[in-house]
Each structure stands twice: as structure tokens, then as C-alpha cells.
Design an enzyme around this catalytic site. Sequence first.
Site, short mmCIF file in Angstrom:
data_model
loop_
_atom_site.label_atom_id
_atom_site.label_comp_id
_atom_site.label_asym_id
_atom_site.label_seq_id
_atom_site.Cartn_x
_atom_site.Cartn_y
_atom_site.Cartn_z
N GLN A 191 -8.01 -0.44 -17.87
CA GLN A 191 -8.51 -1.56 -18.67
C GLN A 191 -8.49 -2.87 -17.87
O GLN A 191 -9.38 -3.72 -18.04
CB GLN A 191 -7.70 -1.71 -19.96
CG GLN A 191 -6.22 -2.00 -19.79
CD GLN A 191 -5.37 -0.74 -19.68
OE1 GLN A 191 -5.88 0.32 -19.32
NE2 GLN A 191 -4.09 -0.86 -19.99
N ASN A 214 -2.42 3.78 -9.80
CA ASN A 214 -2.28 5.20 -10.10
C ASN A 214 -3.65 5.88 -10.21
O ASN A 214 -4.68 5.29 -9.88
CB ASN A 214 -1.45 5.40 -11.37
CG ASN A 214 -2.11 4.77 -12.60
OD1 ASN A 214 -3.30 4.48 -12.61
ND2 ASN A 214 -1.32 4.57 -13.64
N SER A 237 1.47 7.42 1.19
CA SER A 237 1.72 6.86 2.51
C SER A 237 2.01 7.96 3.54
O SER A 237 2.36 9.09 3.19
CB SER A 237 2.90 5.90 2.43
OG SER A 237 3.03 5.16 3.62
N GLN A 259 8.92 6.42 5.27
CA GLN A 259 7.69 6.78 4.57
C GLN A 259 7.98 7.78 3.45
O GLN A 259 7.42 7.67 2.36
CB GLN A 259 6.68 7.39 5.55
CG GLN A 259 6.17 6.43 6.59
CD GLN A 259 5.63 5.16 5.97
OE1 GLN A 259 4.77 5.21 5.11
NE2 GLN A 259 6.13 4.03 6.42
N HIS A 262 8.78 6.69 -0.18
CA HIS A 262 7.75 6.05 -1.00
C HIS A 262 7.33 6.92 -2.17
O HIS A 262 7.14 6.44 -3.29
CB HIS A 262 6.51 5.76 -0.15
CG HIS A 262 6.50 4.41 0.48
ND1 HIS A 262 6.56 3.25 -0.25
CD2 HIS A 262 6.42 4.03 1.77
CE1 HIS A 262 6.52 2.21 0.57
NE2 HIS A 262 6.45 2.66 1.80
N GLU A 327 -2.13 6.96 8.77
CA GLU A 327 -2.07 5.57 8.30
C GLU A 327 -1.26 4.72 9.28
O GLU A 327 -1.67 3.64 9.68
CB GLU A 327 -1.43 5.54 6.91
CG GLU A 327 -1.27 4.16 6.32
CD GLU A 327 -0.46 4.17 5.03
OE1 GLU A 327 -0.50 3.15 4.32
OE2 GLU A 327 0.20 5.19 4.73
N HIS A 328 -0.09 5.22 9.64
CA HIS A 328 0.79 4.54 10.60
C HIS A 328 1.05 5.48 11.78
O HIS A 328 1.39 6.64 11.58
CB HIS A 328 2.14 4.19 9.98
CG HIS A 328 2.06 3.45 8.68
ND1 HIS A 328 2.23 4.09 7.46
CD2 HIS A 328 1.83 2.15 8.40
CE1 HIS A 328 2.11 3.19 6.49
NE2 HIS A 328 1.86 2.01 7.04
N ASP A 361 5.31 -3.39 7.64
CA ASP A 361 5.29 -3.43 6.17
C ASP A 361 5.57 -4.83 5.64
O ASP A 361 5.06 -5.21 4.59
CB ASP A 361 6.36 -2.49 5.60
CG ASP A 361 5.92 -1.04 5.57
OD1 ASP A 361 4.71 -0.78 5.70
OD2 ASP A 361 6.79 -0.17 5.41
#
Length: 432
Positions: A191, A214, A237, A259, A262, A327-328, A361
Site C-alpha cells: 500500500q 519483503n 545478502s 552476512q 542478516h 553482492e560483496h 555497510d
Amino acid sequence: MAIWLERASADFEQKFAAFLTTKREVSEDVNATVRDIINDVRHRGDAALAHYSQKFDGIDFTRVSMRVTADEIDAAFSAVDRAVIEALELAARRIEKHHARQMPKDDIYEDDIGVGLGSRWTAIEAVGLYVPGGTASYPSSVLMNAVPAKVAGVERIVMVVPANGGAVNPAVLAAARIAGVEEIYRIGGAQAVAALAYGTETIAPVAKIVGPGNAYVAAAKRQVFGTVGIDMIAGPSEVLVIADKDNDPDWLAADLLAQAEHDRGAQSILITDNADLGKAVGAAVERQLKLLSRSETAAASWADFGAIILVEKLTDAIPLANRIAAEHLELAVDDPDALMAHIRNAGAIFVGRHTPEVIGDYVGGSNHVLPTARSARFSSGLSVLDFVKRTSILRLGPEQLRQLAPAAITLAHSEGLDAHARSVSIRLNPES
């Protein structure tokens, strides 16, 4: 325990390929529900927002305002521990300074026949920033999204954040104040994305939406794309560490777990040319898991999606890293620059043993909003460029038009577009 793979094994390619394609997100078919929510917000506006906020977050907008007031923001700033404020301010300064270097410059020039060409950059007028609630509500992410937008010159930044019972994490509001974000609404979910995209009586629409969320938020971003721009669809992640034998196993284990804590779907991978180091890191991970407040999450991530990959020499790690497209990517080796020169696919690279990904980060200055799920093969991390757009410029005088017109007319006729041809020829022969 994480999976152990050896590059020299006959079945390595089969196992590695299967590892690469392992699905790390719980598949939830929410598209129909999200579509209904978006349509409801489009038609009922604030009334729909009030309904869903009451239903999902227990917020009664007859008792608390949808928009977070300036007094609430100031009170939150005062309530946050001073050390946290100072750390956020340091992070904001470093992010701003680094991202200012990314600002593109207009490029207008005249070619050899006198045609003016080039491009001009302008900031997006209004951007919406989605900030997750609950355990994923990170003040650092507010800075990583809002500061580059400010640097780019975005005039209006709108932040939306779910607020269980109406309360917003004070550190999130403090980070917003530090970043200069004043327009904040205590709404979340699909929404909130719909409100940002289409507007309501209270919330004016924006041109682009950034920030993670999410499955419902991700689906909503996909569905409103085209009406507005979006940054990316972020997944769990991940980190890949390439390490030689001259490393402290505890350091590497800590990086992998940073990581893993997470999300149960997060992924931590070590590639090394030393079997003893690989085994020592695996043991260190098991020891350190017992020290973590989020040990259950980290343990599940490491067991389900973690990996230690043994290669015969460090250069063998390069093609694997490019296929993983993490990603990293940490390069914990003696000569990280030599490896980095051959890395094509990574969201961000952390160079040398003293550059833990966690610095990126928070306070390194680079952005921590990065492509996941191998999307670093074709996309980049968030930057100033996500908040500006390029407009092409073309300028001709009478002489330049005369020189280029014949070719343009020929091509227009060849494509069967007579009006195109006439648009040019009429300027050369006004009577035609």
C-alpha cells in the site's frame, strides 16, 4: 556445516552449477494480493491506506497522524544515544563526499560540420524511499538511499516506513533528519508503494521508488514499474571471500557470519587455495556462531547456503568469482590488485585483509545498496546516477540542415515514412 567443494574433483562443475542455481528465497505468490491492494489505493486513496495500516500494523489514523511530525523527528533524534548519532553523522559525511564525486557533467560540443550535440543531466524531481520495519529497519540504509539523492539534487524525498502500533524506530528518524529527509509517513507494504506511485489525498506521487522490502513490497515495485522508476529488486545478502593461506581464520569467519546473520537466505562463500585454511575457517565459524545473538539465523544460512571452495591456485578463483557475481567480494590476499584487475562481476569489491565488508555497510563512504542474486552480471550498486537522468541535445543551423537533409530524406523514404521526409524537405523547399 557449509558445503565443501574442490575444483580438482571430477564432479566439481556439476556441483558448482547446482550450487549457483540454488534458490535462496521462499517463493510466495503474492502478485494477485498485491494487485488488489494497489488498485484499492488507486481508487480509495487515504481510506485504503488507513484500512491496510490498521489491518497489518495496528495503526489507527484517527489517533495518530499518517505523516510523522517535525516534533516527533526531533524527539527521536534527542532520544538516540549520542554515540549512535555521531556514528551516523560520520557515515553521512563520508557518503556525501564520495557520492559527490559521482556527479556527471553536461557535455555539449560542436562537431566538424557545426552540429551541436551533447547531453544534459537533471535530477529526478521526487523520489520515494521505502524503509523496512521490524528487525530489518536499518538507519544506515536511510543514509545510503537518501544522501545520494540529496547530492544529485532531488528536490523532494519522501520516506515511508511501517510502524507497528504507530511507533517508528527512533534511529531511523534520526538518520532521516541527518540526511535532510522531512516528509515521512508511517505506512508500509504494497500500500505504501502504491501511494508513492499513484498518490493519495495526503501523499503526492513520486517519479522513482528506491529501497528494499519483503515479498509484498518487491511485487508492488515490479507492478508499478513503468508508472515510476525503481532501483532494483533486492534479494538476500551475500559475500564471497577469496583468501590465501596468510589469513587469520577468525577474521574470515567473522566476515562470513556478518552476512549470514542478516537472513536465513543469506549466502557466505570462501574460496581458498589452502585446504588447512578452509578447514580452520569452517571450525572458526562453528565457534563464533555460539557468540551471536542471531545465531539461529546465521547457522541456518551457513548450513543451507554457505560454501568453502578449494582451488589449486588463486587465479582459479577468478572465473568462479565472475560466475558467482557476488553482492560483496573480499580479496584477502597478498596482491589483491592483481586479482581485482580480472574481476568483471561483483557488486562491490573490498580490497585487502584490512577491508572488511562491514566498513562498506556503514562508514566507508561507498554505497551498501548492491545487486544480489548474480545480478551484478548486468547491474550496479545504488549511486548518484540512480537519481539523475540524461537528456540528449541536438542543434542545427541552416547550413547543417542542408548538409544532412538528403541522407535523412533518403532514409525516411526507405522506411515508408513520407511525413518524416517532408518534415525535412519543407525546410529546404518551403513551397513543397
